[in-house]
Scaffold this active site. Sequence first.
Site, PDB file in Angstrom:
ATOM      1  N   THR A  36       0.813  -1.233   0.004  1.00 32.76           N
ATOM      2  CA  THR A  36      -0.016   0.107   0.174  1.00 32.76           C
ATOM      3  C   THR A  36       0.885   1.197   0.053  1.00 32.76           C
ATOM      4  O   THR A  36       0.198   2.023  -0.319  1.00 32.76           O
ATOM      5  CB  THR A  36      -1.008  -0.087   1.206  1.00 32.76           C
ATOM      6  OG1 THR A  36      -0.295   0.024   2.396  1.00 32.76           O
ATOM      7  CG2 THR A  36      -1.930  -0.900   1.174  1.00 32.76           C
ATOM      8  N   ASP A  55       8.749  -8.142   2.753  1.00 34.96           N
ATOM      9  CA  ASP A  55       7.514  -8.370   3.592  1.00 34.96           C
ATOM     10  C   ASP A  55       7.950  -8.944   5.149  1.00 34.96           C
ATOM     11  O   ASP A  55       8.477 -10.061   5.049  1.00 34.96           O
ATOM     12  CB  ASP A  55       6.672  -9.449   2.616  1.00 34.96           C
ATOM     13  CG  ASP A  55       5.337  -9.520   3.156  1.00 34.96           C
ATOM     14  OD1 ASP A  55       5.001  -9.181   4.384  1.00 34.96           O
ATOM     15  OD2 ASP A  55       4.664 -10.041   2.524  1.00 34.96           O
ATOM     16  N   TYR A 143     -10.137  -5.873  10.194  1.00 36.82           N
ATOM     17  CA  TYR A 143      -9.244  -5.028  10.384  1.00 36.82           C
ATOM     18  C   TYR A 143      -8.978  -4.547  11.918  1.00 36.82           C
ATOM     19  O   TYR A 143      -8.051  -4.632  12.430  1.00 36.82           O
ATOM     20  CB  TYR A 143      -9.674  -3.568   9.623  1.00 36.82           C
ATOM     21  CG  TYR A 143      -8.771  -2.438   9.820  1.00 36.82           C
ATOM     22  CD1 TYR A 143      -7.286  -2.540   9.534  1.00 36.82           C
ATOM     23  CD2 TYR A 143      -8.890  -1.414  10.892  1.00 36.82           C
ATOM     24  CE1 TYR A 143      -6.574  -1.487  10.080  1.00 36.82           C
ATOM     25  CE2 TYR A 143      -8.073  -0.464  11.121  1.00 36.82           C
ATOM     26  CZ  TYR A 143      -6.881  -0.432  10.635  1.00 36.82           C
ATOM     27  OH  TYR A 143      -5.784   0.503  11.089  1.00 36.82           O
ATOM     28  N   VAL A 173      -6.507   9.203  11.211  1.00 37.18           N
ATOM     29  CA  VAL A 173      -5.645  10.239  10.869  1.00 37.18           C
ATOM     30  C   VAL A 173      -5.691  10.642   9.261  1.00 37.18           C
ATOM     31  O   VAL A 173      -5.998   9.707   8.500  1.00 37.18           O
ATOM     32  CB  VAL A 173      -4.100   9.345  10.863  1.00 37.18           C
ATOM     33  CG1 VAL A 173      -3.120  10.302  10.848  1.00 37.18           C
ATOM     34  CG2 VAL A 173      -3.857   8.623  12.408  1.00 37.18           C
ATOM     35  N   ARG A 211     -16.244  11.090  13.588  1.00 34.94           N
ATOM     36  CA  ARG A 211     -14.810  10.631  13.944  1.00 34.94           C
ATOM     37  C   ARG A 211     -13.982  11.748  14.620  1.00 34.94           C
ATOM     38  O   ARG A 211     -14.194  12.835  14.394  1.00 34.94           O
ATOM     39  CB  ARG A 211     -14.324  10.333  12.596  1.00 34.94           C
ATOM     40  CG  ARG A 211     -14.901   9.122  11.814  1.00 34.94           C
ATOM     41  CD  ARG A 211     -14.651   7.923  12.633  1.00 34.94           C
ATOM     42  NE  ARG A 211     -15.046   6.970  11.893  1.00 34.94           N
ATOM     43  CZ  ARG A 211     -16.225   6.176  11.961  1.00 34.94           C
ATOM     44  NH1 ARG A 211     -17.252   6.958  12.956  1.00 34.94           N
ATOM     45  NH2 ARG A 211     -16.884   5.149  11.173  1.00 34.94           N
TER      46      ARG A 211
HETATM   47  C1  UD1 Z   1     -11.068   3.138  10.603  1.00 31.11           C
HETATM   48  C2  UD1 Z   1     -10.662   3.368  12.050  1.00 31.11           C
HETATM   49  C3  UD1 Z   1      -9.302   3.979  12.082  1.00 31.11           C
HETATM   50  C4  UD1 Z   1      -8.399   3.136  11.297  1.00 31.11           C
HETATM   51  C5  UD1 Z   1      -8.918   3.141   9.676  1.00 31.11           C
HETATM   52  C6  UD1 Z   1      -7.994   2.414   8.845  1.00 31.11           C
HETATM   53  C7  UD1 Z   1     -12.597   3.774  13.385  1.00 31.11           C
HETATM   54  C8  UD1 Z   1     -13.366   4.396  14.436  1.00 31.11           C
HETATM   55  N1  UD1 Z   1     -11.736   4.008  12.837  1.00 31.11           N
HETATM   56  O1  UD1 Z   1     -11.326   4.084  10.189  1.00 31.11           O
HETATM   57  O2  UD1 Z   1      -8.627   4.091  13.266  1.00 31.11           O
HETATM   58  O3  UD1 Z   1      -7.185   4.165  11.063  1.00 31.11           O
HETATM   59  O4  UD1 Z   1     -10.073   2.402  10.024  1.00 31.11           O
HETATM   60  O5  UD1 Z   1      -8.684   2.430   7.439  1.00 31.11           O
HETATM   61  O6  UD1 Z   1     -12.820   2.345  13.301  1.00 31.11           O
HETATM   62  N2  UD1 Z   1     -16.725   6.870   4.201  1.00 31.11           N
HETATM   63  C9  UD1 Z   1     -17.615   7.614   3.372  1.00 31.11           C
HETATM   64  N3  UD1 Z   1     -17.467   7.704   2.018  1.00 31.11           N
HETATM   65  C10 UD1 Z   1     -16.058   7.312   1.654  1.00 31.11           C
HETATM   66  C11 UD1 Z   1     -15.145   6.767   2.733  1.00 31.11           C
HETATM   67  C12 UD1 Z   1     -15.652   6.778   3.920  1.00 31.11           C
HETATM   68  O7  UD1 Z   1     -18.905   7.915   3.806  1.00 31.11           O
HETATM   69  O8  UD1 Z   1     -15.576   7.502   0.607  1.00 31.11           O
HETATM   70  C13 UD1 Z   1     -17.455   6.865   5.769  1.00 31.11           C
HETATM   71  C14 UD1 Z   1     -17.137   5.687   6.291  1.00 31.11           C
HETATM   72  O9  UD1 Z   1     -18.266   4.723   6.188  1.00 31.11           O
HETATM   73  C15 UD1 Z   1     -16.983   5.807   7.901  1.00 31.11           C
HETATM   74  C16 UD1 Z   1     -16.359   7.319   7.775  1.00 31.11           C
HETATM   75  O10 UD1 Z   1     -16.451   7.678   6.514  1.00 31.11           O
HETATM   76  O11 UD1 Z   1     -18.212   6.122   8.551  1.00 31.11           O
HETATM   77  C17 UD1 Z   1     -14.771   7.039   7.941  1.00 31.11           C
HETATM   78  O12 UD1 Z   1     -14.160   6.204   7.091  1.00 31.11           O
HETATM   79  P1  UD1 Z   1     -12.814   5.772   6.959  1.00 31.11           P
HETATM   80  O13 UD1 Z   1     -11.938   6.841   6.657  1.00 31.11           O
HETATM   81  O14 UD1 Z   1     -12.484   4.612   5.878  1.00 31.11           O
HETATM   82  O15 UD1 Z   1     -12.091   5.355   8.217  1.00 31.11           O
HETATM   83  P2  UD1 Z   1     -12.967   4.341   9.362  1.00 31.11           P
HETATM   84  O16 UD1 Z   1     -13.452   3.252   8.789  1.00 31.11           O
HETATM   85  O17 UD1 Z   1     -13.434   5.280  10.442  1.00 31.11           O
END
Ligand code: UD1
Length: 313
Positions: A36, A55, A143, A173, A211
């Site tokens: 990645t 790896d 995850y 982050v 978040r």
């Molecule tokens: C999760 C973890 C975070 C970790 C990350 C790794 C939690 C609270 N957080 O992040 O600590 O570093 O995984 O990947 O579990 N979303 C949209 N549209 C998009 C992309 C995402 O609506 O195009 C939404 C997702 O459904 C989610 C939020 O945005 O509700 C955040 O998503 P994302 O940035 O992927 O991170 P988490 O899954 O919260």
Amino acid sequence: MSHYLVTGGAGFIGSALVRRLLEKGEQVRVVDNFSTGLRANLQEVIGRIELLEGDLAEEAVARRAVAGADYVLHQAAIPSVPRSIEDPIASNRANITATLNLLVAARDAGVKRLVYASSSSAYGDSETLPKVETQPENPISPYALTKLAGEKYAVMFHRLYGFSTVSLRYFNVFGPRQNPGSPYSGVISRFLSAAFGGRRPTVHGDGEQSRDFTFVENVVSANLLASRAESASGMVINVGTGERHTLNELLRALGAILGRDLKPEYVARRAGDVRHSQADIGRARQYLGYEVKVGFEEGLRRTVTWFQEAVQS
Ligand code: UD1
């Protein structure tokens, strides 16, 4: 000068750590399998680091990587909740097997401390906010489970073998270099990719999930503090800002910076998605002397600036 190994050093967070360590005059080795991570993230530092391509799920690579290192900052992982749901075996290998190999190798090589990149996802969908390290974990995606398993190993290595580890639970982050090209990237990177690509951002669910969006520089400083803080050995520590913002608020804030309305498209919520997330950062303050350096709005501005430059180049 100390010798640091940054695993996943070609990634978004890893490469930020590498740049900061070099600024401080430290000696840096990177190990990355480029699954990645991106070579472009290391372009400007390539002559000043030792780069090991390999790896960590292979024991021999882990042993080569830690040789001579004083400190290990372990960022290498396959992030992304949806990706882990599609391919849990790959996430398990990258996040658990590789972490265990690294812990064994680092312990045997006499590394002074390993700082492990854990995740706020360990808390899962708990009702309690802010999320505090003493509350029970409840991972709800592969995850989250893999990140928590790595953390449990890190804590156990401290208890069983007296090997010094600190686990930092990162809260969402974001910042420059978060891969704009990956569909699995964090939501801020996804929204900006859409905005700059002339597409509508996709919101999974109603956008009212929240978040603790943490600008990458805060995570970098937490790692540097954690590699040295004596009393933090064996601990699990949240790294966030202590605030939370909904996705709808995020879209408004980005719209204000870009000077236009970002009209999102709302689709079904994502499987394994946590509803709300916000860090209690009391322990980070107490044991690391951590403070939030760059807040949400300023972090967004800096990220937008980076995107603008990246799009132009
Ligand atoms: C999760 C973890 C975070 C970790 C990350 C790794 C939690 C609270 N957080 O992040 O600590 O570093 O995984 O990947 O579990 N979303 C949209 N549209 C998009 C992309 C995402 O609506 O195009 C939404 C997702 O459904 C989610 C939020 O945005 O509700 C955040 O998503 P994302 O940035 O992927 O991170 P988490 O899954 O919260």
